[in-house]
Design an enzyme around this catalytic site. Structure first.
Site, PDB file in Angstrom:
ATOM      1  CG  ASP A  23      -2.142  -0.665   1.121  1.00  0.00           C
ATOM      2  OD1 ASP A  23      -2.309  -1.311   0.076  1.00  0.00           O
ATOM      3  OD2 ASP A  23      -2.975  -0.586   2.046  1.00  0.00           O
ATOM      4  CB  ALA A  24       3.795   2.135   2.080  1.00  0.00           C
ATOM      5  CE1 TYR A  53      -2.123   1.862  -7.059  1.00  0.00           C
ATOM      6  CE2 TYR A  53      -3.057   3.189  -5.292  1.00  0.00           C
ATOM      7  CZ  TYR A  53      -3.117   2.702  -6.578  1.00  0.00           C
ATOM      8  OH  TYR A  53      -4.156   3.076  -7.397  1.00  0.00           O
ATOM      9  CG  ASP A  54      -1.259   4.797  -0.295  1.00  0.00           C
ATOM     10  OD1 ASP A  54      -2.019   4.483  -1.226  1.00  0.00           O
ATOM     11  OD2 ASP A  54      -1.468   4.499   0.893  1.00  0.00           O
ATOM     12  CB  SER A 106     -11.803   6.799  -2.319  1.00  0.00           C
ATOM     13  OG  SER A 106     -10.770   6.085  -1.865  1.00  0.00           O
ATOM     14  CD  GLU A 154     -19.810   2.776  10.000  1.00  0.00           C
ATOM     15  OE1 GLU A 154     -19.218   2.529   8.939  1.00  0.00           O
ATOM     16  OE2 GLU A 154     -20.930   3.285  10.056  1.00  0.00           O
ATOM     17  CE  LYS A 164     -10.520   2.354   4.678  1.00  0.00           C
ATOM     18  NZ  LYS A 164     -10.017   1.272   3.854  1.00  0.00           N
ATOM     19  CG  ASP A 224      -8.141  -5.085   4.068  1.00  0.00           C
ATOM     20  OD1 ASP A 224      -8.488  -4.515   3.020  1.00  0.00           O
ATOM     21  OD2 ASP A 224      -6.986  -5.467   4.292  1.00  0.00           O
ATOM     22  NE  ARG A 282     -13.643   1.614  -4.862  1.00  0.00           N
ATOM     23  CZ  ARG A 282     -12.735   2.098  -4.026  1.00  0.00           C
ATOM     24  NH1 ARG A 282     -13.080   3.029  -3.166  1.00  0.00           N
ATOM     25  NH2 ARG A 282     -11.510   1.657  -4.036  1.00  0.00           N
ATOM     26  CE1 TYR A 293     -19.473   1.474   3.321  1.00  0.00           C
ATOM     27  CE2 TYR A 293     -18.587  -0.536   4.255  1.00  0.00           C
ATOM     28  CZ  TYR A 293     -18.634   0.397   3.232  1.00  0.00           C
ATOM     29  OH  TYR A 293     -17.858   0.223   2.131  1.00  0.00           O
ATOM     30  CE  LYS A 326      -5.424   2.067   5.159  1.00  0.00           C
ATOM     31  NZ  LYS A 326      -5.296   2.437   3.798  1.00  0.00           N
ATOM     32  CB  CYS A 344      17.333 -21.032 -14.862  1.00  0.00           C
ATOM     33  SG  CYS A 344      15.744 -21.803 -14.567  1.00  0.00           S
ATOM     34  CB  CYS A 363      16.223 -24.880 -17.701  1.00  0.00           C
ATOM     35  SG  CYS A 363      16.628 -23.154 -17.995  1.00  0.00           S
ATOM     36  CB  CYS A 369      15.334 -18.415 -16.573  1.00  0.00           C
ATOM     37  SG  CYS A 369      15.479 -19.791 -17.699  1.00  0.00           S
ATOM     38  CB  CYS A 406      13.258 -22.693 -18.928  1.00  0.00           C
ATOM     39  SG  CYS A 406      13.037 -22.769 -17.140  1.00  0.00           S
TER      40      CYS A 406
HETATM   41  S1  IVH Z   1     -17.565   4.588   4.059  1.00  0.00           S
HETATM   42  C1  IVH Z   1     -18.154   7.901   0.947  1.00  0.00           C
HETATM   43  N1  IVH Z   1     -17.323   2.749   5.936  1.00  0.00           N
HETATM   44  O1  IVH Z   1     -13.007   1.633   2.614  1.00  0.00           O
HETATM   45  C2  IVH Z   1     -17.848   6.951   2.044  1.00  0.00           C
HETATM   46  N2  IVH Z   1     -16.038   2.508   3.970  1.00  0.00           N
HETATM   47  O2  IVH Z   1     -11.024   3.554   1.635  1.00  0.00           O
HETATM   48  C3  IVH Z   1     -17.204   5.720   1.562  1.00  0.00           C
HETATM   49  N3  IVH Z   1     -14.659   0.499   3.912  1.00  0.00           N
HETATM   50  O3  IVH Z   1     -14.411   2.075  -0.578  1.00  0.00           O
HETATM   51  C4  IVH Z   1     -16.958   4.589   2.410  1.00  0.00           C
HETATM   52  N4  IVH Z   1     -15.247  -0.295   5.874  1.00  0.00           N
HETATM   53  O4  IVH Z   1     -14.647  -0.208   0.558  1.00  0.00           O
HETATM   54  C5  IVH Z   1     -16.928   3.168   4.729  1.00  0.00           C
HETATM   55  N5  IVH Z   1     -17.217   1.180   7.637  1.00  0.00           N
HETATM   56  C6  IVH Z   1     -16.838   1.598   6.445  1.00  0.00           C
HETATM   57  C7  IVH Z   1     -15.913   0.871   5.682  1.00  0.00           C
HETATM   58  C8  IVH Z   1     -15.534   1.368   4.442  1.00  0.00           C
HETATM   59  C9  IVH Z   1     -14.518  -0.492   4.808  1.00  0.00           C
HETATM   60  C10 IVH Z   1     -13.942   0.595   2.623  1.00  0.00           C
HETATM   61  C11 IVH Z   1     -14.852   0.850   1.453  1.00  0.00           C
HETATM   62  C12 IVH Z   1     -14.335   2.116   0.808  1.00  0.00           C
HETATM   63  C13 IVH Z   1     -12.923   2.131   1.299  1.00  0.00           C
HETATM   64  C14 IVH Z   1     -12.360   3.533   1.288  1.00  0.00           C
END
Ligand code: IVH
Length: 692
Positions: A35-36, A38-39, A84, A120, A122, A124, A143, A231, A319, A413, A416, A431, A437
């Site tokens: 993730d890091a 990528y971000d 997101s 809530e 989050k 995964d 999505r 949610y 996070k 390799c 082979c 290789c 191979c």
């Molecule tokens: S709210 C506009 N609530 O996290 C609000 N998202 O990084 C959008 N996710 O695409 C999302 N648990 O797939 C919300 N309790 C939660 C969540 C949640 C997991 C995911 C979701 C979203 C992604 C965003």
């Protein structure tokens, strides 16, 4: 000496890299980087575009959420976009989020602290949108890119905890948002089954959930235990709740599962304590969470706060750091992939990392091993970030056993024994054995029959390996001649008349195949699902594609230029495709394979099918010689912009581009009163820079 790339070069590099990672993550449920990483790349891209707005492309990766939908599923446009969340990682960043909201709403400090939130976990997993019409589930979509998702209705209907109908009262139309996930226990059980069947295990519960939901055959989803935490609310006709908490209560009344750890938070200052307590509970939960989502409770305030870019201003994800553990590195194994890449895999003393038993981790490549100076026998720190293959982070140096020897990465390799080399600036050693191979050959065959390629039931990794070793299957065409060995197959251990008949039937069922699947199945480097789709849409039939690719082997050919000009392909990928066709082995394998198959024509729109491509609906002809590009390139550009290009001018033609010495076609265009453009006007229309 390394030269610093120009902003445009760096931009192109980042675009290409991120698009590839997106494809791996969303398209193949198989993440390539953490993730890091990528971000960081994404952030660099956004910052670069801020400094150089001219580099930003309308459909560039910086404006995409997730990946474009897999074409194999129907597409569904979300009535309200699926967005997101922005992230914070500590108290300071959370405090900034709160003060931004306070400032936006014009609140003083005390009022800001008095803002009520709902917290809530989050989850995964992967987000889903469920549409209920008059209380009945009608559509379920992933999505996708945030605007359009994949239609996974049939698959979602197999999840027993998702209500098919809602008890009244309900609005006429309602979109419910939530997260689909697989529990850690179910994930472990599924991976055991996968290994038993000789199939590749999933890297983590998120990938297992995504892979299970995005099955073309819903009966496979039905056998995979998935859950949903609901949610959110999407588009609706008249939901009347005033707070998010009330909304969660409403969801429960309709029969949805709402995460039991969701909490009301009455002061922003209570947030850090909640984060700490949930972080402690995290390893003991039966599902992966990667943070906590905080949402402003009062819906009117949410509405006032609205959205910035891809994310709501009224919610944030705090996070968690990735889950880590320390264990012994027993050995480093070098695996040889389909494209010859030698990948070091760490074999670990099995260990529980936040609820999931990990016994292998990636070491990426040779440079990484050197950087970490990791040696078999070392105690290593490993990390399981929710969505990538576990990684080795470093060595606990004080604990190094006396006898631990530095690891020497092989320059041959291991399978082979051909020389293994690093080409250019690539970090990977490959290789050089190609199809001589056995490891590469087998990996290619495994890819050929895999789910997104030929998807042959009963022909998994294990059978391919044993058929290869027995000399029954050496190249793809042999699969379609397996019926000639019926008796021999029946005598093999683990096979009998019935299972062999079933396998041969499954093979027969796949003698007809779509062009994108076929192209993907060939396993050409950098031709994943998405690029296979691009090629198929562009060339439409196997024979057109095949002919063009044979011609594109030559570097300066028109066909190579046309291939490079396909949006999303570009010169580097075109070179890989050409390199594939330049290999005699590959050409022979294709000639051996195709007579057994019917490869369907890929009709359908050239670019996007919303009709919004700039030249969609135009029927164009290029005539005369163009001075700044070849005819093939012009055709590719026009098609990329949505036009259809034909050879002759007729009443259907809507645009004719006149190059130098345009003859009878120009004449005909004038007679039929068809709009004509010269080359410079064409360049402007196509958004190309003025020719110098
Ligand atoms: S709210 C506009 N609530 O996290 C609000 N998202 O990084 C959008 N996710 O695409 C999302 N648990 O797939 C919300 N309790 C939660 C969540 C949640 C997991 C995911 C979701 C979203 C992604 C965003």
């Amino acid at each position: 000496m390394t030269r610093t790339p120009t902003p445009a070069q760096r931009h192109a590099e980042l675009e290409e890299k991120i698009a590839r990672w997106n494809e791996a993550y969303h398209g193949q449920d198989n993440p390539e980087v953490s993730d890091a990483e990528y971000d960081n790349a994404r952030l660099e891209l956004v910052m670069l575009e801020r400094r150089h707005p001219e580099l930003k492309q309308k459909d560039g990766v910086s404006s995409q959420v997730g990946a474009t939908p897999n074409p194999a599923f129907g597409k569904v446009k979300h009535r309200a976009p699926m967005l997101s969340l922005d992230n914070v990682f500590n108290e300071d960043e959370f405090a900034q989020f709160i003060s931004r909201i306070g400032r936006f709403l014009g609140l003083d400090e005390a009022q800001t602290d008095g803002l009520k939130f709902v917290a809530e976990p989050k989850i995964d997993g992967l987000s889903i949108s469920l549409t209920y019409e008059n209380g009945t589930l009608t559509v379920a979509t992933t999505r996708g890119d945030g605007t359009t998702g994949e239609d996974v209705t049939a698959n979602v209907r197999t999840i027993s905890t998702i209500p098919q109908t809602l008890p009244a009262p309900f609005p006429e139309l309602l979109e419910i948002r939530g997260e689909i996930f697989m529990s850690r226990a179910e994930f472990l059980a599924l991976n055991q089954q996968q290994e038993k069947r000789g199939e590749k295990p999933f890297a983590n519960p998120r990938n297992a959930a995504a892979g299970s939901l995005r099955q073309l055959d819903a009966s496979v989803t039905a056998r995979r235990p998935l859950g949903l935490f609901a949610y959110g609310l999407g588009y609706n006709t008249g939901v009347t709740v005033t707070t998010h908490l009330e909304w969660l209560e409403q969801l429960k009344k309709w029969g949805f599962t709402v995460n039991p750890l969701s909490r009301a938070i009455s002061h922003a200052s209570d947030v850090p304590a909640y984060v700490e307590s949930l972080a402690k509970e995290r390893p003991d939960l039966d599902y992966d969470i990667d943070g906590i989502v905080f949402k402003i409770d009062v819906i009117d305030l949410q509405t006032r706060l609205g959205f910035v870019g891809r994310a709501p201003r009224w919610a944030i994800a705090w996070k968690f750091p990735a889950e880590q553990a320390i264990t012994r590195l027993n050995d480093i194994e070098i695996q040889v992939g389909r494209t010859g890449a030698l990948t070091p895999v760490a074999h670990l003393e099995p260990i529980n990392v936040g609820g999931v038993i990990v016994s292998r981790a990636t070491l990426h490549n040779e440079d990484e091993i050197r950087r970490l100076d990791v040696r078999p026998g070392d105690l290593v720190r490993i990390q399981r970030a929710g969505d990538v293959i576990p990684q080795v982070l470093g060595v606990v140096e004080d604990e190094r056993p006396d006898r631990a020897e530095p690891f020497h990465f092989p320059d041959h390799c291991p399978v082979c024994h051909a020389h293994a080399e690093r080409i250019g600036e690539e970090a990977v050693r490959r290789c050089s054995g190609g199809l001589t191979c056995p490891a590469q050959t087998v990996e290619r065959l495994i890819h050929f029959v895999s789910r997104k390629a030929f998807d042959i039931d009963g022909l998994g990794e294990r059978s391919i390996r044993s058929f290869y070793e027995l000399g029954l299957v050496q190249r793809p065409g042999d699969i379609f001649r397996l019926h000639e060995h019926r008796e021999r197959l029946q005598k093999l251990e683990g096979w009998g008349p019935q299972s062999v008949d079933k396998l041969l039937q499954a093979i027969d069922d796949r003698r007809t195949i779509s062009l994108p699947r076929f192209i993907y199945a060939l396993g050409i480097r950098r031709i994943g699902e998405r690029n296979a789709q691009l090629l198929a849409r562009h060339y439409q039939t196997f024979s057109t594609w095949h002919g063009a690719m044979l011609a594109a082997i030559e570097t300066g050919s028109e066909e190579r230029a046309a291939l490079s000009a396909i949006m999303g392909i570009g010169p580097a990928i075109a070179e890989e495709v050409a390199a594939f066709f330049a290999e005699e082995h590959n050409r022979d394998a294709l000639d051996d394979l195709t007579p057994s198959l019917t490869i369907n024509e890929e009709t359908g729109p050239v670019t996007d099918d919303e009709g919004s491509a700039p030249l969609s609906g135009q029927i164009m002809v290029f005539t005369g010689s163009l001075t700044t590009m070849s005819r093939a390139e012009a055709k590719a550009i026009a098609e990329r912009l949505g036009a259809q290009v034909t050879d002759s001018v007729s009443r259907r033609t809507t645009l004719v581009v006149l190059g130098e010495k345009a003859g009878s076609k120009a004449q005909k265009a004038h007679e039929l009163n068809i709009r004509t453009l010269n080359e410079a006007e064409w360049r402007t229309m196509a958004g190309l820079p003025e020719a110098s």
